[in-house]
Scaffold this motif. Structure first.
Motif, PDB file in Angstrom:
ATOM      1  N   ARG A   1     -16.301 -29.128 -11.733  1.00 14.21           N
ATOM      2  CA  ARG A   1     -16.005 -29.159 -10.300  1.00 14.21           C
ATOM      3  C   ARG A   1     -16.854 -28.123  -9.580  1.00 14.21           C
ATOM      4  N   ALA A   2     -17.055 -28.326  -8.288  1.00 11.27           N
ATOM      5  CA  ALA A   2     -17.940 -27.446  -7.519  1.00 11.27           C
ATOM      6  C   ALA A   2     -17.496 -25.991  -7.564  1.00 11.27           C
ATOM      7  N   TRP A   3     -16.223 -25.719  -7.325  1.00 10.66           N
ATOM      8  CA  TRP A   3     -15.815 -24.328  -7.087  1.00 10.66           C
ATOM      9  C   TRP A   3     -14.852 -23.790  -8.126  1.00 10.66           C
ATOM     10  N   ARG A   4     -14.599 -24.613  -9.121  1.00 10.83           N
ATOM     11  CA  ARG A   4     -13.580 -24.203 -10.100  1.00 10.83           C
ATOM     12  C   ARG A   4     -14.160 -24.259 -11.502  1.00 10.83           C
ATOM     13  N   MET A   5     -13.626 -23.439 -12.365  1.00  7.94           N
ATOM     14  CA  MET A   5     -14.083 -23.394 -13.738  1.00  7.94           C
ATOM     15  C   MET A   5     -13.451 -24.527 -14.541  1.00  7.94           C
ATOM     16  N   GLY A   6     -14.149 -24.941 -15.598  1.00  7.58           N
ATOM     17  CA  GLY A   6     -13.565 -25.876 -16.548  1.00  7.58           C
ATOM     18  C   GLY A   6     -13.761 -27.323 -16.151  1.00  7.58           C
TER      19      GLY A   6
ATOM     20  N   LEU B   1      -7.311 -22.089 -18.148  1.00  3.44           N
ATOM     21  CA  LEU B   1      -8.552 -22.572 -18.757  1.00  3.44           C
ATOM     22  C   LEU B   1      -8.412 -22.415 -20.256  1.00  3.44           C
TER      23      LEU B   1
ATOM     24  N   PHE C   1      -4.138 -17.026 -12.345  1.00  2.73           N
ATOM     25  CA  PHE C   1      -4.841 -18.130 -11.697  1.00  2.73           C
ATOM     26  C   PHE C   1      -6.348 -17.938 -11.647  1.00  2.73           C
TER      27      PHE C   1
ATOM     28  N   GLU D   1      -8.635 -17.185 -13.470  1.00  3.40           N
ATOM     29  CA  GLU D   1      -9.533 -17.710 -14.506  1.00  3.40           C
ATOM     30  C   GLU D   1     -10.040 -19.107 -14.154  1.00  3.40           C
ATOM     31  N   LEU D   2      -9.393 -19.761 -13.186  1.00  2.29           N
ATOM     32  CA  LEU D   2      -9.853 -21.097 -12.765  1.00  2.29           C
ATOM     33  C   LEU D   2     -10.887 -21.045 -11.638  1.00  2.29           C
ATOM     34  N   VAL D   3     -11.113 -19.863 -11.073  1.00  2.00           N
ATOM     35  CA  VAL D   3     -12.033 -19.757  -9.934  1.00  2.00           C
ATOM     36  C   VAL D   3     -13.461 -19.532 -10.417  1.00  2.00           C
ATOM     37  N   ARG D   4     -14.365 -20.388  -9.987  1.00  2.75           N
ATOM     38  CA  ARG D   4     -15.771 -20.219 -10.364  1.00  2.75           C
ATOM     39  C   ARG D   4     -16.332 -19.025  -9.603  1.00  2.75           C
TER      40      ARG D   4
END
Lengths: 255, 255
Positions: free
Chosen positions: A166-171, B185, B242, B244-247
């Motif tokens: 995804r653009a702005w999220r990890m994983g 994640l 939370f 850890e989900l933020v790029r």
């Protein structure tokens, strides 16, 4: 009103030409799941691609000048990049290790969905093989659905999914790339909310919600559970096509 | 290895100050679900925000100059835009009808997650009330988790979700904005694939996959089912946050 997600057991390694409908039908028996009307099968694209012979050995690929250029930017194999370009409309972003494209099928993803994991390499051949996405995942879903409906005599849906970043999220999360017999998008515009106010715009990407939930049971590594049976999908099944999930270019603020 | 998603019954309309732990515990009894160790509760942010008194009447808001400017660009109420700015770090994109921001909590979303549906309006007041996101959804999740663990005596996880749009795809999907006691994640780097090849990088956003799947049962309109019980989440529960989900910004190609 419960949703039950059941991974199918004993799906064998899939090879080009395999009859997926028959294999999944057999696996349903072994998992002791009786298909009922309204059930959905969520299928990892990988086994569909394999059954459709979408494996390509990199030794057969001759990179173009542009592929060499992008390979340098992304630090990837130029032959892999050539395949990515063949599968793509536009290249959106590159940087070392990453190439994000608009796939010919309409969605935005990394590497045009070309996969290098869980691919049995040919020991006779020193070059690596990679797996392209199905040519037409909606058609693949439709074919599989017809087969399962013939075996079972009931109306089902089939969802073909891949793992997308995804653009702005990890994983990565499980994401729809093709479907047959269930809605991609459910339009709730005009329905009333809890207090009777009319909702302005709410469209739920219900196929993607299901893709993500079912993907939990597929894992990404060696689990070998590429098909998940779903009972209790709460939206009405209908004929639909994948492209209802694609944001039109002129509505897209990030392309 | 089955996942079962069960919407909780008879959750009443939530008001500021309500004890959500007690309400959800009672609803679990009414739904005849016995909490077991490893179970997860997925909770719509809306009821958490309401219980935490995050409702704001627009008559109390004085827009800044910048809010008036953005209100013009987006054709929205300048007081709503002022609230969006207060809740946000950066404004990423605007156009008529749309404002996409980086929320102070780290994620990218429309309108800073400020909600105008399913809000009971005060008939005494001619201005509209809107609902902000919880101040700290991880803390809200943690508090709810401790309450449910005290009632039940077993180890559970709590996931707080909202509905987010996506960059290139139509429709909203249930998405994590806070969690306690389960991984956001799951890192599969270094695990072997089906053929023993080591995976290079695969991180699964397992909390978002669950958020999406559970969201199927919440609907977006008047269903009134803001809590879903989950049994069979296939990843090991652990302490997590939370973010850890933020790029991270420097890994983001689309911000």
């Amino acid at each position: 009103m419960t949703i039950v997600l059941t991974p199918l057991e004993k799906i064998p390694l899939i090879q080009a030409g395999d009859n997926l409908g028959e294999i999944i039908w057999r696996s349903l028996q072994m998992t002791e799941v009786n298909l009922e009307g309204g059930d959905i099968l969520v299928v990892a694209q990988k086994i569909i691609s394999k059954s459709e012979g979408r494996m390509v050995n990199l030794s057969t690929v001759t990179p173009s000048k542009r592929a060499y250029q992008l390979a340098k930017e992304t630090e990837k194999d130029a032959r892999l990049i050539e395949l990515v370009l063949m599968e793509s409309g536009d290249v959106l972003r590159t940087r070392p290790g990453t190439i994000i494209v608009e796939h010919k099928l309409g969605f935005v993803c990394a590497n045009a969905g070309i996969d290098r994991s869980n691919i049995l390499q040919d020991p006779e051949c020193e070059d690596e093989s990679v797996l392209l996405l199905p040519v037409n995942p909606d058609e693949s879903a439709e074919k599989l659905r017809r087969s399962l409906e013939t075996y079972s005599g009931v109306r089902v849906g089939v969802l073909v999914i891949d793992s997308h970043g995804r653009a702005w999220r990890m994983g990565v999360v499980g994401t729809t790339i093709g479907l047959s017999g269930l809605p991609g998008l459910e339009d709730l515009r005009g329905q009333a909310d809890l207090f009777g106010e009319t909702l302005k715009i709410t469209q739920v990407a219900c196929a993607d919600e299901l893709a993500a939930g079912a993907s939990l049971l597929m894992g990404q590594a060696g689990e070998g559970t590429p098909v998940v049976h779903v009972r209790g999908f709460p939206y009405r099944l209908r004929e639909a096509a994948f492209d209802e999930l694609v944001r039109p270019r002129d509505m897209d603020l990030f392309r």
